[in-house]
Scaffold this active site. Structure first.
Site, PDB file in Angstrom:
ATOM      1  N   SER A 135     116.953 120.664 142.619  1.00 51.70           N
ATOM      2  CA  SER A 135     116.009 121.020 143.666  1.00 51.70           C
ATOM      3  C   SER A 135     114.623 120.930 143.039  1.00 51.70           C
ATOM      4  O   SER A 135     114.338 121.632 142.069  1.00 51.70           O
ATOM      5  CB  SER A 135     116.314 122.449 144.121  1.00 51.70           C
ATOM      6  OG  SER A 135     115.326 122.918 145.011  1.00 51.70           O
ATOM      7  N   LYS A 161     116.885 116.811 145.569  1.00 50.57           N
ATOM      8  CA  LYS A 161     116.451 117.531 146.778  1.00 50.57           C
ATOM      9  C   LYS A 161     114.973 117.840 146.623  1.00 50.57           C
ATOM     10  O   LYS A 161     114.547 118.402 145.621  1.00 50.57           O
ATOM     11  CB  LYS A 161     117.277 118.811 146.911  1.00 50.57           C
ATOM     12  CG  LYS A 161     116.671 119.915 147.749  1.00 50.57           C
ATOM     13  CD  LYS A 161     117.693 121.034 147.954  1.00 50.57           C
ATOM     14  CE  LYS A 161     117.042 122.402 147.886  1.00 50.57           C
ATOM     15  NZ  LYS A 161     118.027 123.495 147.988  1.00 50.57           N
ATOM     16  N   LYS A 163     111.695 119.766 148.037  1.00 50.99           N
ATOM     17  CA  LYS A 163     111.190 120.806 148.923  1.00 50.99           C
ATOM     18  C   LYS A 163     110.120 120.161 149.791  1.00 50.99           C
ATOM     19  O   LYS A 163     109.347 119.321 149.304  1.00 50.99           O
ATOM     20  CB  LYS A 163     110.585 121.945 148.098  1.00 50.99           C
ATOM     21  CG  LYS A 163     111.633 122.760 147.369  1.00 50.99           C
ATOM     22  CD  LYS A 163     112.443 123.601 148.352  1.00 50.99           C
ATOM     23  CE  LYS A 163     113.441 124.484 147.627  1.00 50.99           C
ATOM     24  NZ  LYS A 163     114.210 125.324 148.543  1.00 50.99           N
ATOM     25  N   ASP A 188     114.517 120.077 151.749  1.00 50.97           N
ATOM     26  CA  ASP A 188     114.718 121.488 152.118  1.00 50.97           C
ATOM     27  C   ASP A 188     113.395 122.050 152.608  1.00 50.97           C
ATOM     28  O   ASP A 188     112.422 122.129 151.857  1.00 50.97           O
ATOM     29  CB  ASP A 188     115.218 122.277 150.901  1.00 50.97           C
ATOM     30  CG  ASP A 188     115.577 123.727 151.238  1.00 50.97           C
ATOM     31  OD1 ASP A 188     115.381 124.142 152.398  1.00 50.97           O
ATOM     32  OD2 ASP A 188     116.057 124.437 150.333  1.00 50.97           O
ATOM     33  N   GLU A 213     117.571 120.490 155.014  1.00 55.00           N
ATOM     34  CA  GLU A 213     118.048 121.868 154.887  1.00 55.00           C
ATOM     35  C   GLU A 213     117.115 122.825 155.624  1.00 55.00           C
ATOM     36  O   GLU A 213     115.891 122.773 155.443  1.00 55.00           O
ATOM     37  CB  GLU A 213     118.089 122.194 153.386  1.00 55.00           C
ATOM     38  CG  GLU A 213     118.903 123.396 152.999  1.00 55.00           C
ATOM     39  CD  GLU A 213     118.938 123.539 151.464  1.00 55.00           C
ATOM     40  OE1 GLU A 213     118.844 122.522 150.746  1.00 55.00           O
ATOM     41  OE2 GLU A 213     119.029 124.681 151.001  1.00 55.00           O
ATOM     42  N   ASP A 238     121.094 126.880 155.358  1.00 55.66           N
ATOM     43  CA  ASP A 238     121.095 127.714 154.153  1.00 55.66           C
ATOM     44  C   ASP A 238     120.853 129.160 154.608  1.00 55.66           C
ATOM     45  O   ASP A 238     121.814 129.899 154.893  1.00 55.66           O
ATOM     46  CB  ASP A 238     120.003 127.198 153.190  1.00 55.66           C
ATOM     47  CG  ASP A 238     119.762 128.080 151.973  1.00 55.66           C
ATOM     48  OD1 ASP A 238     120.343 129.167 151.877  1.00 55.66           O
ATOM     49  OD2 ASP A 238     118.957 127.687 151.096  1.00 55.66           O
ATOM     50  N   LYS A 262     125.586 130.101 149.165  1.00 54.59           N
ATOM     51  CA  LYS A 262     125.029 130.860 148.046  1.00 54.59           C
ATOM     52  C   LYS A 262     125.774 132.182 147.994  1.00 54.59           C
ATOM     53  O   LYS A 262     125.829 132.901 149.002  1.00 54.59           O
ATOM     54  CB  LYS A 262     123.538 131.120 148.250  1.00 54.59           C
ATOM     55  CG  LYS A 262     122.674 129.868 148.111  1.00 54.59           C
ATOM     56  CD  LYS A 262     121.213 130.162 148.316  1.00 54.59           C
ATOM     57  CE  LYS A 262     120.411 128.868 148.171  1.00 54.59           C
ATOM     58  NZ  LYS A 262     119.019 129.027 148.636  1.00 54.59           N
ATOM     59  N   GLY A 290     121.268 127.328 144.821  1.00 59.49           N
ATOM     60  CA  GLY A 290     120.804 128.144 143.698  1.00 59.49           C
ATOM     61  C   GLY A 290     119.646 129.023 144.124  1.00 59.49           C
ATOM     62  O   GLY A 290     119.029 128.799 145.174  1.00 59.49           O
TER      63      GLY A 290
HETATM   64  O1  OSB Z   1     116.227 127.261 149.579  1.00 61.71           O
HETATM   65  O2  OSB Z   1     117.613 126.584 148.142  1.00 61.71           O
HETATM   66  C1  OSB Z   1     116.616 127.253 148.419  1.00 61.71           C
HETATM   67  C2  OSB Z   1     115.151 128.732 145.222  1.00 61.71           C
HETATM   68  C3  OSB Z   1     114.735 129.964 145.667  1.00 61.71           C
HETATM   69  C4  OSB Z   1     114.880 130.269 147.005  1.00 61.71           C
HETATM   70  C5  OSB Z   1     115.466 129.354 147.886  1.00 61.71           C
HETATM   71  C6  OSB Z   1     115.912 128.138 147.427  1.00 61.71           C
HETATM   72  C7  OSB Z   1     115.707 127.805 146.085  1.00 61.71           C
HETATM   73  C8  OSB Z   1     116.071 126.510 145.512  1.00 61.71           C
HETATM   74  C9  OSB Z   1     116.269 126.478 144.026  1.00 61.71           C
HETATM   75  O3  OSB Z   1     116.089 125.482 146.143  1.00 61.71           O
HETATM   76  C10 OSB Z   1     117.603 126.020 143.637  1.00 61.71           C
HETATM   77  C11 OSB Z   1     117.874 126.264 142.183  1.00 61.71           C
HETATM   78  O4  OSB Z   1     118.136 127.417 141.778  1.00 61.71           O
HETATM   79  O5  OSB Z   1     117.849 125.291 141.448  1.00 61.71           O
HETATM   80 MG    MG Z   2     117.514 126.073 150.775  1.00 61.15          MG
END
Ligand code: OSB
Ligand code: MG
Length: 335
Positions: A135, A161, A163, A188, A213, A238, A262, A290
């Site tokens: 991510s 992925k 953001k 995402d 996402e 999510d 998660k 994550g």
């Molecule tokens: O939306 O998946 C998410 C991290 C913090 C809060 C929300 C998200 C995330 C990530 C990080 O996308 C994923 C990771 O731990 O590598």
């Molecule tokens: Mg997410």
């Protein structure tokens, strides 16, 4: 196991690189770790609540309260025959799923130690290798993002992925797709859009994204279903999926084609397995998300990811992407 004592700690770990989502930038983590002790065993669990209630209602402060004042007292001196037994013991406390998960996950770790079986087998895992993606947060510039993508692909990650948010989406996808036309690419939004952006979100389709996402509200299924009818890119939920019932409802409504699981968000390993099973039955592929965990939470994620319906690469990347030094030894590495 008879739970003799529970220890709650907060540690602070600076991230090697800031992590930015549509709801803000994180430069370091405050992480609550719990241990459960009993019958000579000490086992660890991690609470994935963030520093602020941006991703969901929970944060470090509320989780600390929930664990120390409500949840741990409901478990202390109890005999927990199997890890899932703690779920009904904590059921009178509403919500606080990340807080609950930290304790339940510690009990799973305790059971694995007691029975001398690896956690992945205990949770019902079937695969010895899992596919990993990364991510990648919003960067200071598109050039910096491109460098990051290049580095992660070279490290062997099988899905990128990105953001995204309004202003950091189409032009970014255009740039990354131009350079890497065939990689597995997803995005995402962490709820950065509304239905008023439908025409804009339709433009995402041209970039052949594996999924988008959580484009809309964190607590919504209905409008995601409306949106899914209008866009080709599969929606992955999510934030909105808090338990197996939510997964059933979202799938029945057509709100998503993929679900991110998660452990913390759904309240622990028992519920995470239930979400997995619901999705498997309905032919909805899942992957493990994550929450910028330390190695303790990360290894629980790795174990969960060995279940059969985790067919898409998860956000289960290596410790060194986040930390100069992780709290576990050996650290999580990716081959
Ligand atoms: O939306 O998946 C998410 C991290 C913090 C809060 C929300 C998200 C995330 C990530 C990080 O996308 C994923 C990771 O731990 O590598
Ligand atoms: Mg997410």
């Amino acid at each position: 196991m008879k739970i003799e004592s529970i220890t709650v700690r907060e540690i602070q770990m600076p991230l090697v690189h800031f992590f930015e989502t549509s709801f803000g930038r994180t430069t370091g983590r405050r992480i609550i770790l719990v241990t459960v002790q009993g019958e000579g065993i000490t086992a660890w669990g991690e609470c994935v609540a963030g520093e602020h209630p941006h991703y969901c209602e929970e944060c470090v402060e509320t989780a600390w309260y929930a664990i120390t004042k409500e949840l741990a007292p409901s478990l202390i001196n109890k005999d927990v025959k199997k890890p899932g037994d703690c779920v009904p013991m904590m059921a009178s406390i509403r919500g606080n799923r990340m807080a609950k998960a930290s304790l339940e996950n510690a009990l799973w770790a305790a059971e694995a130690l007691k029975e001398q079986v690896p956690l992945w087998k205990l949770v019902g895992g079937t695969r010895k290798e899992i596919a990993c993606g990364v991510s990648i947060g919003i960067q200071n510039s598109p050039e910096e993002l491109e460098e990051k993508v290049e580095k992660e692909l070279a490290a062997g990650y099988q899905r990128i992925k990105l953001k995204c948010k309004p202003g950091w989406d189409l032009k970014i996808f255009e740039r990354i797709r131009k350079r890497w036309p065939n990689i597995l690419l997803s995005c995402d939004a962490n709820s950065a859009y509304t239905l008023a952006d439908t025409e804009h979100l339709k433009e995402f389709d041209q970039y052949k994204l594996l999924m988008i996402e959580q484009p809309l509200w964190h607590d919504d299924f209905y409008f995601h279903a409306e949106l899914q009818k209008k866009i080709k890119t599969k929606i992955c939920l999510d934030e909105a999926i808090r338990n197996a019932r939510d997964a059933e409802a979202a799938i029945a409504l057509g709100s998503c084609g993929i679900i991110n699981i998660k452990v913390g968000r759904v309240g622990g390993m028992t519920e995470a397995i239930k979400v997995h099973d619901v999705c498997q039955k309905r032919n909805i592929p899942v992957w493990c998300g994550g929450m910028l965990e330390s190695g303790i939470g990360r290894t629980h994620n790795v174990a969960l990811s060995t279940l059969p319906n985790f067919t898409l690469p998860g956000d289960v990347s290596a410790s060194q992407r986040y930390w100069k030094e992780d709290v576990i030894e050996p650290e999580v590495t990716v081959s």
